[in-house]
Write an enzyme that holds these catalytic residues in place. Sequence first.
Site, PDB file in Angstrom:
ATOM      1  N   THR A 150       1.334  -4.469   4.387  1.00  0.00           N
ATOM      2  CA  THR A 150       1.253  -4.817   5.575  1.00  0.00           C
ATOM      3  C   THR A 150       0.458  -6.280   5.819  1.00  0.00           C
ATOM      4  OG1 THR A 150      -0.932  -3.753   5.432  1.00  0.00           O
ATOM      5  CG2 THR A 150       0.834  -2.360   6.097  1.00  0.00           C
ATOM      6  N   ASP A 151       0.020  -6.699   4.804  1.00  0.00           N
ATOM      7  CA  ASP A 151      -0.864  -7.931   5.039  1.00  0.00           C
ATOM      8  C   ASP A 151      -0.042  -9.099   5.546  1.00  0.00           C
ATOM      9  OD1 ASP A 151      -2.893  -6.421   4.251  1.00  0.00           O
ATOM     10  OD2 ASP A 151      -3.444  -7.550   2.443  1.00  0.00           O
ATOM     11  N   SER A 163       1.745  -7.630  -0.988  1.00  0.00           N
ATOM     12  CA  SER A 163       2.525  -8.575   0.187  1.00  0.00           C
ATOM     13  C   SER A 163       2.230 -10.138   0.124  1.00  0.00           C
ATOM     14  CB  SER A 163       2.319  -8.052   1.515  1.00  0.00           C
ATOM     15  OG  SER A 163       0.977  -8.226   1.995  1.00  0.00           O
ATOM     16  N   THR A 181       0.754  -1.354  -0.045  1.00  0.00           N
ATOM     17  CA  THR A 181       0.073   0.174  -0.062  1.00  0.00           C
ATOM     18  C   THR A 181       0.865   1.224   0.006  1.00  0.00           C
ATOM     19  OG1 THR A 181      -1.816  -1.124   1.062  1.00  0.00           O
ATOM     20  CG2 THR A 181      -1.452   1.248   1.277  1.00  0.00           C
TER      21      THR A 181
HETATM   22  N1  ASP Z   1      -3.289  -3.799   2.701  1.00  0.00           N
HETATM   23  C1  ASP Z   1      -1.960  -4.125   2.041  1.00  0.00           C
HETATM   24  C2  ASP Z   1      -0.928  -3.196   2.536  1.00  0.00           C
HETATM   25  O1  ASP Z   1      -0.941  -2.487   3.402  1.00  0.00           O
HETATM   26  C3  ASP Z   1      -1.622  -4.817   0.745  1.00  0.00           C
HETATM   27  C4  ASP Z   1      -0.509  -5.479   0.845  1.00  0.00           C
HETATM   28  O2  ASP Z   1      -0.222  -6.176   1.943  1.00  0.00           O
HETATM   29  O3  ASP Z   1      -0.126  -5.809  -0.036  1.00  0.00           O
HETATM   30  O4  ASP Z   1       0.077  -3.042   1.652  1.00  0.00           O
END
Ligand code: ASP
Length: 329
Positions: A88-89, A56, A13
């Site tokens: 973050t995932d 991710s 993100t």
């Molecule tokens: N929601 C996710 C992020 O914070 C998407 C990911 O993990 O790629 O980046």
Amino acid sequence: MTPRVEIIALGGTIASVQGAGPGVVPSLTAADLLDAVPAAGGIAHIGARNLANVPSTEIDLPLVLRLATEIHAHETEGVDGVVVTQGTDTIEETAFALDLLHGGAMPVVVTGAMRNPSLPGPDGPANLAAAVACAADPACRGQGVLVVFDDVIHAASWVQKGDTSSTGAFRSPAPLGWMSEGRPVLRGPAPRRPALSVADGTEVPFVPILKPGIGDPPHLVPAALEAGAAGIVADLAGGGHAHPAWADALGEARRRVPVVFASRTRGGRVLSHTYGQTGAEIDLISRGLVGAGDLDALKARIALILALMSGGPERFADLADLAWRPKTS
Ligand code: ASP
């Protein structure tokens, strides 16, 4: 002397902007991310490059192993700290894997963003500035891999993502520290253990997590073995409690592969000697299953996979014990 920090970007993100289709997708480069944080240049000499630019969920263990090799090379070159930006995932898995592979004292700080750059108040620049400050700060040396988010500093061994959207999505039972006026303030040492080393080209074993709900028959246990599982992580109720039918199936699987049990509560340590019913921890341990200690199922899976890749499943128990103890020597 001004410290040297290297940023290695993987996407997520923090790097996501509107693409040709619906929704945002990772496309900003490491240099773009750095441009959004001009103050970082006053903290360190910074190099920035991409190792990938993906969501991710597309980061796999071979990519994490390449990243660990790059981090090691930077430490050998005399770099003072490395920042990894990613989605973050899956940070709770990738940061923990990096931590198990990182034996040096150089700080490695993982961060990202919950709000993409097109939203009001994106958190990526603030998180990146805090991560660079931690990577450059001698206080963070010897703490292994850290996850820095929303001005809170987490040890990779403990951190979990606990919210889909909040900028404070990351939690630990007791965070390692926090940011104050742009500097890290730590409250204690992070858990560390000797680094694992994985030979180049080692195949990543298939280790599924099986999580029964009430009344589920244990059909997925033999199915996992049939599909080639080299180990199983059972994500069980409470302190590590299964229905007797699951206990039988997991005990049977244990004759062929290592089987670890974790707690689906994602908090506290699995039990070892409290409950006496069939399928509770005492019974599972007597069937050869191993408790996940302080690790939740996601981290237990990473630890078991890396133990299998680097010498043997018997290393798992040490990796699962995150308790702090005073040094005896
Ligand atoms: N929601 C996710 C992020 O914070 C998407 C990911 O993990 O790629 O980046």
